[in-house]
Design an enzyme around this catalytic site. Sequence first.
Site, PDB file in Angstrom:
ATOM      1  N   VAL A  90       0.807  -1.212   0.000  1.00  0.00           N
ATOM      2  CA  VAL A  90       0.000   0.000   0.000  1.00  0.00           C
ATOM      3  C   VAL A  90       0.847   1.272   0.000  1.00  0.00           C
ATOM      4  O   VAL A  90       0.328   2.363  -0.257  1.00  0.00           O
ATOM      5  CB  VAL A  90      -0.993   0.028   1.184  1.00  0.00           C
ATOM      6  CG1 VAL A  90      -1.977  -1.120   1.096  1.00  0.00           C
ATOM      7  CG2 VAL A  90      -0.255   0.035   2.526  1.00  0.00           C
ATOM      8  N   ASN A  99      -7.140  -1.017   6.281  1.00  0.00           N
ATOM      9  CA  ASN A  99      -6.721  -1.714   7.496  1.00  0.00           C
ATOM     10  C   ASN A  99      -5.214  -1.914   7.585  1.00  0.00           C
ATOM     11  O   ASN A  99      -4.679  -2.057   8.682  1.00  0.00           O
ATOM     12  CB  ASN A  99      -7.412  -3.083   7.551  1.00  0.00           C
ATOM     13  CG  ASN A  99      -6.850  -3.972   8.633  1.00  0.00           C
ATOM     14  OD1 ASN A  99      -7.159  -3.822   9.815  1.00  0.00           O
ATOM     15  ND2 ASN A  99      -5.998  -4.918   8.249  1.00  0.00           N
ATOM     16  N   SER A 138      -6.327   3.428  15.860  1.00  0.00           N
ATOM     17  CA  SER A 138      -5.900   2.708  17.056  1.00  0.00           C
ATOM     18  C   SER A 138      -6.176   3.582  18.266  1.00  0.00           C
ATOM     19  O   SER A 138      -6.207   4.817  18.155  1.00  0.00           O
ATOM     20  CB  SER A 138      -4.403   2.394  16.987  1.00  0.00           C
ATOM     21  OG  SER A 138      -3.904   1.917  18.223  1.00  0.00           O
ATOM     22  N   TYR A 151       3.998   5.601  15.000  1.00  0.00           N
ATOM     23  CA  TYR A 151       2.732   4.862  15.013  1.00  0.00           C
ATOM     24  C   TYR A 151       1.617   5.719  15.609  1.00  0.00           C
ATOM     25  O   TYR A 151       0.537   5.864  15.023  1.00  0.00           O
ATOM     26  CB  TYR A 151       2.904   3.571  15.814  1.00  0.00           C
ATOM     27  CG  TYR A 151       1.696   2.660  15.784  1.00  0.00           C
ATOM     28  CD1 TYR A 151       1.436   1.875  14.674  1.00  0.00           C
ATOM     29  CD2 TYR A 151       0.833   2.579  16.873  1.00  0.00           C
ATOM     30  CE1 TYR A 151       0.332   1.031  14.639  1.00  0.00           C
ATOM     31  CE2 TYR A 151      -0.270   1.744  16.846  1.00  0.00           C
ATOM     32  CZ  TYR A 151      -0.514   0.968  15.731  1.00  0.00           C
ATOM     33  OH  TYR A 151      -1.609   0.142  15.704  1.00  0.00           O
ATOM     34  N   ALA A 152       1.880   6.312  16.768  1.00  0.00           N
ATOM     35  CA  ALA A 152       0.870   7.136  17.422  1.00  0.00           C
ATOM     36  C   ALA A 152       0.492   8.340  16.565  1.00  0.00           C
ATOM     37  O   ALA A 152      -0.681   8.700  16.447  1.00  0.00           O
ATOM     38  CB  ALA A 152       1.374   7.595  18.794  1.00  0.00           C
ATOM     39  N   ALA A 153       1.485   8.964  15.967  1.00  0.00           N
ATOM     40  CA  ALA A 153       1.220  10.136  15.136  1.00  0.00           C
ATOM     41  C   ALA A 153       0.382   9.788  13.919  1.00  0.00           C
ATOM     42  O   ALA A 153      -0.553  10.520  13.558  1.00  0.00           O
ATOM     43  CB  ALA A 153       2.541  10.773  14.696  1.00  0.00           C
ATOM     44  N   LYS A 193      -1.689   7.232  13.605  1.00  0.00           N
ATOM     45  CA  LYS A 193      -3.039   6.830  13.987  1.00  0.00           C
ATOM     46  C   LYS A 193      -3.884   8.041  14.379  1.00  0.00           C
ATOM     47  O   LYS A 193      -5.091   8.093  14.094  1.00  0.00           O
ATOM     48  CB  LYS A 193      -2.974   5.806  15.118  1.00  0.00           C
ATOM     49  CG  LYS A 193      -2.377   4.467  14.700  1.00  0.00           C
ATOM     50  CD  LYS A 193      -3.082   3.872  13.491  1.00  0.00           C
ATOM     51  CE  LYS A 193      -2.550   2.487  13.128  1.00  0.00           C
ATOM     52  NZ  LYS A 193      -3.262   1.885  11.978  1.00  0.00           N
ATOM     53  N   ILE A 210      -5.713  -5.986  21.050  1.00  0.00           N
ATOM     54  CA  ILE A 210      -6.331  -7.069  20.288  1.00  0.00           C
ATOM     55  C   ILE A 210      -5.288  -8.157  20.052  1.00  0.00           C
ATOM     56  O   ILE A 210      -4.106  -7.860  19.819  1.00  0.00           O
ATOM     57  CB  ILE A 210      -6.857  -6.562  18.922  1.00  0.00           C
ATOM     58  CG1 ILE A 210      -7.744  -5.310  19.087  1.00  0.00           C
ATOM     59  CG2 ILE A 210      -7.616  -7.669  18.199  1.00  0.00           C
ATOM     60  CD1 ILE A 210      -9.038  -5.537  19.840  1.00  0.00           C
TER      61      ILE A 210
END
Length: 264
Positions: A74, A100, A155, A168-170, A172, A201
């Site tokens: 992607v 996703n 997330s 990752y946090a930025a 999301k 999860i």
Amino acid sequence: MSGRLSELSRSVEGKVAIVTGAASGMGRATAYLFADEGARVVVADLGQQRVDEVVQAIREVHGADAALGVVTDVAEPDQLRALVEATVEWGGGIDVVVNNAGISLAGSAFQPDDEFETNWARTLDVNLTAHARLLRLALPHLSASGAGRVVNIASTEAIVTTPGLAAYAATKAGVIGLTKSFAVELGRHGVTVNCVCPGPIDTAMTAPIDAEAKATYARRRVPLRRYGDPEEVAHMTLNLCLPASSFVNGVAVPVDGGMSIRHT
């Protein structure tokens, strides 16, 4: 006595749905669920064998025309374009896009510069930029559907964060902002854009975490005192794609067992 008292459908039968990151975890659960509910599913992910396994599982239950596999990175615009073209050629259009696909790479303020820059750029490409690109490529078909649905998977890291996962946090958090912006812009075109924020999860991403550590975390932080199952996230994604969800637009829904609302 027969008939119905309500008017809006809760069926996605016959809809054509693209699911990225569909070869494992929440993506695979989403692909399976949509297929079980009668949708025709395009399985997009890295690796021919992984994609083929999911497609074969769907076809064995629902028939040869129930699924199409398209190997896709992607982060590559040309591959996203090919994904959309293959979907339209196979399915005749696009009704649903589930963004996703995602990765989690280390992103610490104390990392060496080269490592931080590399991880930051790759995470941004996969977790955020790809969502925007795929939506834009699919938009003419989503608009033509008359009931186009986009669900972006973010997330709870966009709400409460973990040290060392800055990229990752930025990204999301960016997914939530992207969702809201496109929701406002595309509503007049009959396309809804919503977002799901999974919490803890059981997926390949969390598999390296020790089982005892998971159990301890769940007891301390999750009111339901457990990790979630990928299918529990998939059901929320499906709900946002139903014809009956036609007035739900621009929301970010946590699926986290109550983790993000717990104070202590």
